[in-house]
Design a protein around this motif. Structure first.
Motif, short mmCIF file in Angstrom:
data_model
loop_
_atom_site.label_atom_id
_atom_site.label_comp_id
_atom_site.label_asym_id
_atom_site.label_seq_id
_atom_site.Cartn_x
_atom_site.Cartn_y
_atom_site.Cartn_z
N ASP A 365 70.27 39.35 31.09
CA ASP A 365 71.42 38.54 31.49
C ASP A 365 72.53 38.61 30.43
OD1 ASP A 365 73.23 36.62 32.21
OD2 ASP A 365 71.76 35.02 32.50
N ASP A 367 75.81 38.20 31.73
CA ASP A 367 76.95 37.80 32.55
C ASP A 367 77.62 36.55 31.99
OD1 ASP A 367 75.64 35.44 33.45
OD2 ASP A 367 74.54 36.63 34.92
N TYR A 369 77.92 33.79 33.75
CA TYR A 369 77.46 32.64 34.52
C TYR A 369 76.41 31.91 33.70
CZ TYR A 369 75.31 30.05 38.37
OH TYR A 369 74.80 29.06 39.18
N PRO A 370 76.72 30.73 33.18
CA PRO A 370 75.82 30.08 32.22
C PRO A 370 74.52 29.57 32.83
CG PRO A 370 77.77 28.71 32.61
CD PRO A 370 77.94 29.94 33.44
N GLY A 372 72.50 30.86 35.09
CA GLY A 372 71.49 31.78 35.63
C GLY A 372 71.92 33.22 35.47
N ASN A 373 71.15 34.11 36.09
CA ASN A 373 71.38 35.54 35.98
C ASN A 373 71.94 36.06 37.31
OD1 ASN A 373 71.18 38.34 36.00
ND2 ASN A 373 69.28 38.36 34.82
CA LIG Z 1 73.97 34.14 32.90
#
Ligand SMILES: [Ca+2]
Length: 442
Positions: A365, A367, A369-370, A372-373
């Motif tokens: 991960d 990304d 997006y804090p 989740g993946n």
């Molecule tokens: Ca993430």
């Protein structure tokens, strides 16, 4: 005089007034004497002197009249009327008293300073309401100021973040530039020593050939105009590998780095798979992030994306620069300016922008997006933001689908982001990513 009328009058009057009930006994006796002879007798009253007019009086016999039985009720009616009169009077009296008391109370109320009258109370209530209104507008104004302040702080925070990010990017870029120049100088030394070696081997051909062909454009430049698999060596320090060359689209010479056409290859893969590449070069595949890095490092490249949906609509997107960093930099994406017909989904807006994003896979991960993946959620390896406006490595659906938007996705495609009214999501029949040198003369 009518005698019958006289009788009647005489009998009724005592019944009501009781006035003539008492008669002088002597007179009564005298009357009784007359009853037998003449019922009515007229005589002078008292003695009268000579020359005077003497008044006469008439004596009547006693009389009995039969009255109906109901007549006796008159007395009771009189009693009742009397009682009613009393009741009415009592009521009238009490009503007057009551009114007086009420007036007194009102009067007292007006005069008592401890019990303010209604007007004063209303006035005070009005004042209180006005005070509260003023207080509310003051608080509202304060709130607005606070909101403005928060917005301004938020803006400053964002700009600080951007400044910091820019600093970091600049720092990293300068380090990469330093490293690149060192690598290039080492390359120069190596190639000067190796040139003799390659000269010695020039007759054997194969190795030299591979060193010459850095990508499909090199083959195309040497007259190879057929689509197919070719061996390329974008970086002499690294091994030679096979690529699929598109020699037809837009003048040809395209090195294909990704292809989707029938769903025969699973793209829900690990970091390692995406690093090395997977699939079948003649069908569906991901060339591999290390290879893509080498290809885009050796020359300045442009990226072309071709898409086709199940309605036969074909659109494309072209980015005038395309570079993928090395694994140490998590295969970070760099794209240039967009042109084309499919829309700029890789750089959709400020919040959905895949440019300068790291590569994420379901098992790694990176990304933005804090919680989740994105790679895990959308079953794909991609340069996810938080999460996506484009994802060409999503699941291959053979038709419209429902549920998570995890298919091949291009956010600017007509009707793509909203989906269809019945909840179905758009899917793609074909997707292809390929690169070619920006400066074709070289
Ligand atoms: Ca993430």
């Amino acid at each position: 005089m009518n005698l019958a009328y006289f009788y009647l009058l005489s009998s009724i009057v005592p019944a009501f007034h009781n006035a003539g009930a008492v008669e002088d006994k002597a007179k009564a006796t005298k009357e009784e004497k007359f009853d037998a002879t003449c019922p009515v007798r007229l005589e002078t009253s008292g003695h009268c002197k000579e020359g005077e007019e003497c008044p006469y009086q008439m004596n009547l016999p006693s009389l009995t009249i039969q009255l109906p039985k109901s007549f006796s009720m008159i007395e009771q009616v009189f009693k009742d009327v009397q009682n009613l009169k009393e009741t009415v009077n009592n009521l009238k009296k009490s009503c007057q008293e009551c009114k007086l008391q009420a007036d007194d109370n009102q009067e007292m109320g007006r005069n008592d300073p401890l019990q303010p009258n209604t007007d004063a109370a209303e006035k005070e209530s009005d004042n209180r309401i006005k005070e509260l209104e003023t207080e509310v507008s003051r608080l509202f104004s304060n709130l607005k100021d606070a909101k403005d302040e928060i917005n301004s702080l938020h803006g400053r925070l964002e700009s600080l973040n951007l400044v910091n990010m820019n600093n970091i990017e600049n720092y990293v870029d300068s380090k990469v530039a330093n490293l690149t120049s060192v690598v290039n100088s080492l390359d120069g030394r190596c190639s000067s020593r190796c040139s003799n070696l390659s000269g010695l081997q020039s007759n054997s051909g194969a190795i030299t050939q591979h060193l010459l062909y850095k990508d499909c454009w090199d083959y195309y430049g040497k007259g190879q105009k057929n689509n197919g698999i070719y061996k390329v060596t974008p970086d002499p320090k690294n091994k030679t590998f096979e690529v699929y060359c598109d020699m037809e689209t837009m003048g040809g010479g395209w090195t294909v780095m990704q292809n989707r056409l029938d769903g025969s290859t699973n793209f829900n893969r690990t970091w390692k798979d995406y690093k090395n590449g997977f699939g079948n070069l003649s069908r569906e595949f991901w060339l591999g992030n290390d290879k893509i890095h080498l290809l885009t490092k050796s020359k300045e490249m442009v990226l072309r994306i071709d898409l086709e949906d199940f309605n036969g609509v074909k659109l494309y997107a072209l980015y005038d620069q395309f570079y993928v960093a090395n694994e140490y930099l998590k295969y970070r994406l760099h794209i240039g300016n967009y042109s084309g017909t499919a829309g700029n989904a890789l750089r959709f807006n400020r919040h959905y922008n895949h440019d300068l994003k790291f590569f994420t896979t379901p098992d790694k991960d990176h990304d933005r997006y804090p919680s989740g993946n994105c790679g895990l959620y959308y079953s794909s390896g991609w340069w996810f933001d938080a999460c996506l406006s484009a994802n060409l490595n999503g699941k291959y659906y053979h038709q419209k689908y429902k549920g998570v938007f995890n298919g091949i996705y291009w956010g600017t495609w007509p009707g793509m982001s909203t989906g269809e009214p019945n909840g179905f999501k758009h899917s793609f029949k074909r997707a292809k990513m390929m690169i070619r040198p920006k400066f074709l003369a070289s």
